[in-house]
Write a protein that holds these residues in place. Sequence first.
Motif, short mmCIF file in Angstrom:
data_model
loop_
_atom_site.label_atom_id
_atom_site.label_comp_id
_atom_site.label_asym_id
_atom_site.label_seq_id
_atom_site.Cartn_x
_atom_site.Cartn_y
_atom_site.Cartn_z
N ALA A 1 40.94 -48.76 53.35
CA ALA A 1 42.03 -48.14 54.12
C ALA A 1 42.59 -49.07 55.20
CB ALA A 1 41.53 -46.85 54.78
N SER A 2 42.14 -50.32 55.24
CA SER A 2 42.50 -51.20 56.36
C SER A 2 44.01 -51.45 56.46
CB SER A 2 41.76 -52.54 56.23
OG SER A 2 42.14 -53.22 55.05
N ASP A 3 44.71 -51.47 55.33
CA ASP A 3 46.14 -51.80 55.35
C ASP A 3 46.99 -50.79 56.10
OD1 ASP A 3 45.99 -54.21 53.89
OD2 ASP A 3 45.84 -53.09 52.02
N VAL A 4 46.52 -49.55 56.23
CA VAL A 4 47.32 -48.54 56.93
C VAL A 4 46.95 -48.44 58.41
CG1 VAL A 4 47.87 -47.18 54.89
CG2 VAL A 4 45.76 -46.71 56.13
N TYR A 5 46.01 -49.30 58.86
CA TYR A 5 45.61 -49.31 60.26
C TYR A 5 46.02 -50.59 60.99
CZ TYR A 5 42.56 -45.22 59.69
OH TYR A 5 42.05 -43.96 59.48
N ILE A 6 45.70 -51.73 60.42
CA ILE A 6 45.79 -52.98 61.17
C ILE A 6 46.08 -54.13 60.20
CG2 ILE A 6 43.42 -53.92 61.09
CD1 ILE A 6 45.12 -53.00 64.38
N ARG A 7 46.68 -55.18 60.72
CA ARG A 7 46.94 -56.37 59.90
C ARG A 7 46.34 -57.60 60.59
NH1 ARG A 7 52.96 -55.62 57.20
NH2 ARG A 7 52.67 -53.44 56.60
N CYS A 8 45.67 -58.42 59.82
CA CYS A 8 45.05 -59.63 60.35
C CYS A 8 45.43 -60.84 59.49
CB CYS A 8 43.52 -59.50 60.34
SG CYS A 8 42.87 -58.08 61.25
N ASN A 9 45.48 -62.02 60.13
CA ASN A 9 45.65 -63.22 59.32
C ASN A 9 44.27 -63.75 58.93
OD1 ASN A 9 44.69 -64.52 61.59
ND2 ASN A 9 46.50 -65.82 61.87
N GLU A 10 44.24 -64.94 58.30
CA GLU A 10 42.99 -65.47 57.76
C GLU A 10 42.00 -65.87 58.86
OE1 GLU A 10 45.97 -68.69 58.37
OE2 GLU A 10 45.95 -66.74 57.35
N SER A 11 42.47 -65.97 60.12
CA SER A 11 41.59 -66.36 61.22
C SER A 11 41.08 -65.15 62.01
CB SER A 11 42.32 -67.32 62.17
OG SER A 11 42.68 -68.50 61.49
N ALA A 12 41.22 -63.97 61.42
CA ALA A 12 40.73 -62.74 62.05
C ALA A 12 40.06 -61.88 60.99
CB ALA A 12 41.87 -61.99 62.71
N SER A 13 38.98 -61.21 61.37
CA SER A 13 38.26 -60.35 60.41
C SER A 13 37.78 -59.09 61.12
CB SER A 13 37.09 -61.10 59.80
OG SER A 13 36.17 -61.51 60.80
N ILE A 14 37.65 -58.03 60.34
CA ILE A 14 37.26 -56.73 60.90
C ILE A 14 35.77 -56.51 60.68
CG2 ILE A 14 37.65 -54.24 60.84
CD1 ILE A 14 40.39 -54.82 59.59
N LYS B 1 35.20 -53.73 65.59
CA LYS B 1 36.10 -54.63 66.32
C LYS B 1 36.71 -55.63 65.35
CE LYS B 1 32.15 -57.57 67.55
NZ LYS B 1 31.29 -58.05 68.65
N VAL B 2 37.74 -56.34 65.84
CA VAL B 2 38.31 -57.46 65.12
C VAL B 2 37.86 -58.74 65.82
CG1 VAL B 2 40.41 -58.61 64.33
CG2 VAL B 2 40.31 -56.10 64.42
N VAL B 3 37.26 -59.65 65.08
CA VAL B 3 36.81 -60.93 65.63
C VAL B 3 37.84 -62.00 65.23
CG1 VAL B 3 34.97 -62.65 65.65
CG2 VAL B 3 34.40 -60.21 65.46
N LEU B 4 38.33 -62.74 66.24
CA LEU B 4 39.37 -63.74 66.00
C LEU B 4 38.90 -65.13 66.42
CD1 LEU B 4 40.77 -61.05 67.68
CD2 LEU B 4 42.78 -62.08 66.62
N SER B 5 39.23 -66.12 65.66
CA SER B 5 39.08 -67.51 66.10
C SER B 5 40.43 -67.97 66.63
CB SER B 5 38.61 -68.39 64.95
OG SER B 5 39.50 -68.30 63.85
N GLN B 6 40.50 -69.17 67.16
CA GLN B 6 41.75 -69.66 67.76
C GLN B 6 42.87 -69.63 66.70
OE1 GLN B 6 41.77 -73.72 69.37
NE2 GLN B 6 42.63 -72.86 71.23
N GLY B 7 44.01 -69.03 67.08
CA GLY B 7 45.11 -68.87 66.15
C GLY B 7 45.04 -67.60 65.33
N GLY B 8 43.98 -66.84 65.50
CA GLY B 8 43.84 -65.57 64.80
C GLY B 8 44.85 -64.55 65.31
#
Length: 526
Positions: free
Chosen positions: A15-28, A36-43
Amino acid sequence: MNILAGIKLPKSADASDVYIRCNESASINYQEDDKKVVLSQGGVVSSNSYFNSFYERFYTQYTTLSSIYYVLKLEGDFKVSVYREFDGQKNKEIISEEIFEKCHFSNPVKISPINLLQGKKAGRIYFEITCSSEQGEFKGAWIATDQSKTREASLGIVICTFKKEDFIQNTLSAIFQDELLETKDFKVFVVDNGRTLDEADFGKPKLRLVPNINAGGSGGFTRGLVEALEEEKYSHFLLMDDDIELESECIYKLFPLYEYANSDFAVAGGLLNLQKKHMLYEAGASYNAYSKTRGFGPGALIALNYNIDLRDSNSLNRLLKEEDIDYGGFWFFSFSKELVEQTKLPLPLFIKIDDVEFGLRIKELGNNIVAFPSLAVWHQPAAAKNVNWENYYYIRNDLIAYSIHYSPEYMAAVEHLTKVILQALAKFDYNHVEMVVKAFEDYLKGPDFIKNTDPESFHMSIVKLSKSYNNQNEVDKVAGTNLLTRWFKVAAEGSNEWSSVREKWKSAAQEITSTIFWQQYLGLKK
């Protein structure tokens, strides 16, 4: 600060697509105790989604809100951008960009206020967070305002259930584990038509179990409404099906809608596809022109906002165009105490068309039924069900609703149903034909038939009747001939009775939607 909505993270990847969007430098991280969403630099993480967008056009049309802001739970250094998109336009408008450094969860970040636009200038608002530190984390957010409420709102939530224990438990867990919702004034009335739930499991102050006879969805929802109205506490009510998957934030969002409302309106929640969670199956529905001008006919119910892929931003922007809605399904349908006092209670139709007819009464009062984007539940699409006895209720109740609100033509109804019967006979589906003929016969009996029939035992007889013919894989000339003979006989008799029966249904509508009738019908009072 008055919180209008929470920006929540998904419970699961499907169901993630109807809640939040992340690029390849971020993960749920989906762990419930540390989501939480964990992001690296540029995430990058964005609320550019169905549930977490702020649909400005709807809020400015139906509420007094003129300014909002975001409050974000962040850890690390970030650039926060806020955007506005519009229906039919590919370009997005930048509302603001701000830099925040050394953020901590213990001190949420407040974004500069956003002045809301009116009318066609209004769009859909969301934020985008870009991590500028080596690592960052995002735990959620709120949409808030400092404006004063125009009124306080309280909600009587009615859930009708029949032997769906697992679904009910999950729904109640979602409601009572929601920290935002806990701050609001509500009570859940679970109407147990199957009488299989245990009173010991319903000890919470905001929860009540109501054992009920099996009078179908219309009887269960009405019983819950009667009980909630008798408490004289609730400004609004919400009806919800038992076999749904709920995002509790949808219930919370109803409160600020009503607290800041500039008019009285009903809310029709959308129907998300439980099998494909990013697909919106329906959000509001209408009758087509044929139905309103000529009466009973094919394709009467038209799903609006149908089969929309919510992963696409352009699809989300399409939802900004408000549809003219005639009714909303009782899987998630909300309205005010004033509305139910004016419209009265649902018709005693057991299942099928009760929500349609109730919506038509609301529209006839001049009130809007609004399919607010981001308010929806997951449910099996109606097409996924194939239960023959439902055909009986659909056809009988459709004829009843048309008789009350329009003037169905005899020939239009007979021609349509004759086509349905011939198509079923061509497939050797004699049970389907049985349901069609029985529905027409019972409609012609008029409202006294429903008033004097025990819904529980009658439903059992319909289920049994729907299985009358065991072998439906080959021609049964005797069965086909008997059913056709019976159909043409009742259709001929109906031509003489049509006008008088139609008027009887119209005249009885006030009585059979009254509290007194329902109390007697459900066996609450003699």
